[in-house]
Design an enzyme around this catalytic site. Sequence first.
Site, short mmCIF file in Angstrom:
data_model
loop_
_atom_site.label_atom_id
_atom_site.label_comp_id
_atom_site.label_asym_id
_atom_site.label_seq_id
_atom_site.Cartn_x
_atom_site.Cartn_y
_atom_site.Cartn_z
N LYS A 101 -4.47 15.88 -7.53
CA LYS A 101 -3.76 15.88 -8.81
C LYS A 101 -3.05 17.21 -9.06
O LYS A 101 -2.01 17.24 -9.73
CB LYS A 101 -4.73 15.53 -9.95
CG LYS A 101 -5.23 14.08 -9.91
CD LYS A 101 -4.09 13.09 -9.81
CE LYS A 101 -4.45 11.68 -10.25
NZ LYS A 101 -3.35 10.72 -10.01
N ASP A 113 0.88 -1.17 0.00
CA ASP A 113 0.00 0.00 0.00
C ASP A 113 0.92 1.23 0.00
O ASP A 113 1.67 1.43 0.97
CB ASP A 113 -0.87 -0.03 1.26
CG ASP A 113 -1.78 1.18 1.39
OD1 ASP A 113 -1.58 2.17 0.65
OD2 ASP A 113 -2.69 1.15 2.24
N TYR A 132 -10.01 14.65 -5.53
CA TYR A 132 -9.12 14.15 -6.58
C TYR A 132 -8.41 15.30 -7.31
O TYR A 132 -7.22 15.24 -7.57
CB TYR A 132 -9.96 13.31 -7.54
CG TYR A 132 -9.23 12.61 -8.65
CD1 TYR A 132 -8.52 11.42 -8.42
CD2 TYR A 132 -9.26 13.10 -9.95
CE1 TYR A 132 -7.89 10.76 -9.46
CE2 TYR A 132 -8.63 12.45 -11.00
CZ TYR A 132 -7.94 11.27 -10.75
OH TYR A 132 -7.31 10.61 -11.79
P1 NAP Z 1 -7.04 1.86 -12.23
O1 NAP Z 1 -7.32 1.03 -13.44
O2 NAP Z 1 -8.10 2.03 -11.21
O3 NAP Z 1 -5.71 1.28 -11.55
C1 NAP Z 1 -5.19 1.85 -10.39
C2 NAP Z 1 -4.30 0.84 -9.70
O4 NAP Z 1 -3.78 1.45 -8.50
C3 NAP Z 1 -5.09 -0.41 -9.26
O5 NAP Z 1 -4.37 -1.58 -9.61
C4 NAP Z 1 -5.19 -0.23 -7.76
O6 NAP Z 1 -5.25 -1.44 -7.02
C5 NAP Z 1 -3.89 0.49 -7.46
N1 NAP Z 1 -3.93 1.12 -6.15
C6 NAP Z 1 -4.95 1.81 -5.58
N2 NAP Z 1 -4.63 2.21 -4.34
C7 NAP Z 1 -3.37 1.75 -4.10
C8 NAP Z 1 -2.49 1.82 -3.00
N3 NAP Z 1 -2.83 2.45 -1.87
N4 NAP Z 1 -1.26 1.25 -3.10
C9 NAP Z 1 -0.90 0.59 -4.22
N5 NAP Z 1 -1.69 0.49 -5.31
C10 NAP Z 1 -2.91 1.06 -5.25
O7 NAP Z 1 -6.58 3.34 -12.62
P2 NAP Z 1 -6.03 3.97 -13.99
O8 NAP Z 1 -7.17 4.53 -14.71
O9 NAP Z 1 -5.08 3.04 -14.66
O10 NAP Z 1 -5.24 5.22 -13.37
C11 NAP Z 1 -3.85 5.18 -13.09
C12 NAP Z 1 -3.43 6.58 -12.66
O11 NAP Z 1 -3.75 7.51 -13.68
C13 NAP Z 1 -4.13 7.06 -11.39
O12 NAP Z 1 -3.25 7.83 -10.61
C14 NAP Z 1 -5.25 7.94 -11.95
O13 NAP Z 1 -5.67 8.88 -11.01
C15 NAP Z 1 -4.55 8.54 -13.16
N6 NAP Z 1 -5.47 9.03 -14.20
C16 NAP Z 1 -6.35 8.19 -14.82
C17 NAP Z 1 -7.20 8.70 -15.80
C18 NAP Z 1 -8.20 7.84 -16.53
O14 NAP Z 1 -8.99 8.40 -17.32
N7 NAP Z 1 -8.23 6.55 -16.37
C19 NAP Z 1 -7.15 10.05 -16.13
C20 NAP Z 1 -6.24 10.87 -15.47
C21 NAP Z 1 -5.40 10.35 -14.51
P3 NAP Z 1 -6.65 -2.18 -6.75
O15 NAP Z 1 -7.13 -2.62 -8.08
O16 NAP Z 1 -6.30 -3.32 -5.85
O17 NAP Z 1 -7.53 -1.15 -6.10
#
Ligand code: NAP
Length: 252
Positions: free
Chosen positions: A157, A62, A153
């Site tokens: 960010k 974590d 959020y």
């Molecule tokens: P995602 O599919 O929800 O994946 C996030 C990963 O982070 C998951 O594997 C999750 O684990 C893990 N995680 C959550 N809390 C954690 C912790 N405390 N310690 C270690 N790992 C943890 O998200 P994503 O869309 O790929 O996003 C990745 C990053 O890009 C994030 O920072 C997000 O805010 C940013 N982002 C995403 C978007 C978008 O449109 N998708 C846009 C802008 C920015 P679990 O599955 O076990 O919860």
Amino acid sequence: MSQPPRVAIVTGGARGIGATTARKLAAKGHAVAVVDLNEADAEATAKTITAEGGTAIGLGADVSDSEQVETAVSTVAERLGPPTILVNNAGVLRDNLLFKMSEDDWDTVMQVHLRGAFLMSRAVQGYMTKEGWGRIVNLSSNSALGNRGQANYSTAKAGLQGLTKTLAIELGKFGVTANAVAPGFIITDMTRATAERVGMDYEDFKNAAAANIPVRRVGRPEDVAAAIAFFTDEEAGFVSGQVLYIAGGPRT
Ligand code: NAP
């Protein structure tokens, strides 16, 4: 310029943008540690990478827990070598309008995004400064510019952009750069969950988003991984403290 193999850590690397980034960095020849909450999920992504011919390990941690962070980073150093690439990607959403947002919603988001990136960067910087080389990439978001339902959020960010610029200033003299990517709408479980929360079919949700994006499509994890890979490159050593929006246009 030749690219010596490095040791990279990708947090939240089990799925979504993190998993695609881990695969991309491995394809560039780096040994990759996939760090995620659930060790089995992290190991599954690492197995995919090794099946593709790369070097990877999966670790459960974590990122908001300092002991777990210290243990994970030392394990990476022992098993793969000194980590000199860090992608602070782990993230969670706890969206709600301000009047309905609980303190727990606020704290959880700050803990994972801000405290997580701080703890990971602090744990890894010693290896980077000793090597005289390092690359930190933080995941910001276009929500940093403000987004309805995301007081927590968007604050986190935007905060990551400040962290990025400060790390760039403090660590530059050790050969370490820090940059941020700020994605717009990317197809992952995170945006799937948002569609569910607002009660929309995911296809309709994506199409509605795409209609407002200048390139007329939503993003893919590969779009973000490509930009992260650039920032981690040998050739990007004079690029630091920057925030690159990856949103199919100047804003979404
Ligand atoms: P995602 O599919 O929800 O994946 C996030 C990963 O982070 C998951 O594997 C999750 O684990 C893990 N995680 C959550 N809390 C954690 C912790 N405390 N310690 C270690 N790992 C943890 O998200 P994503 O869309 O790929 O996003 C990745 C990053 O890009 C994030 O920072 C997000 O805010 C940013 N982002 C995403 C978007 C978008 O449109 N998708 C846009 C802008 C920015 P679990 O599955 O076990 O919860």
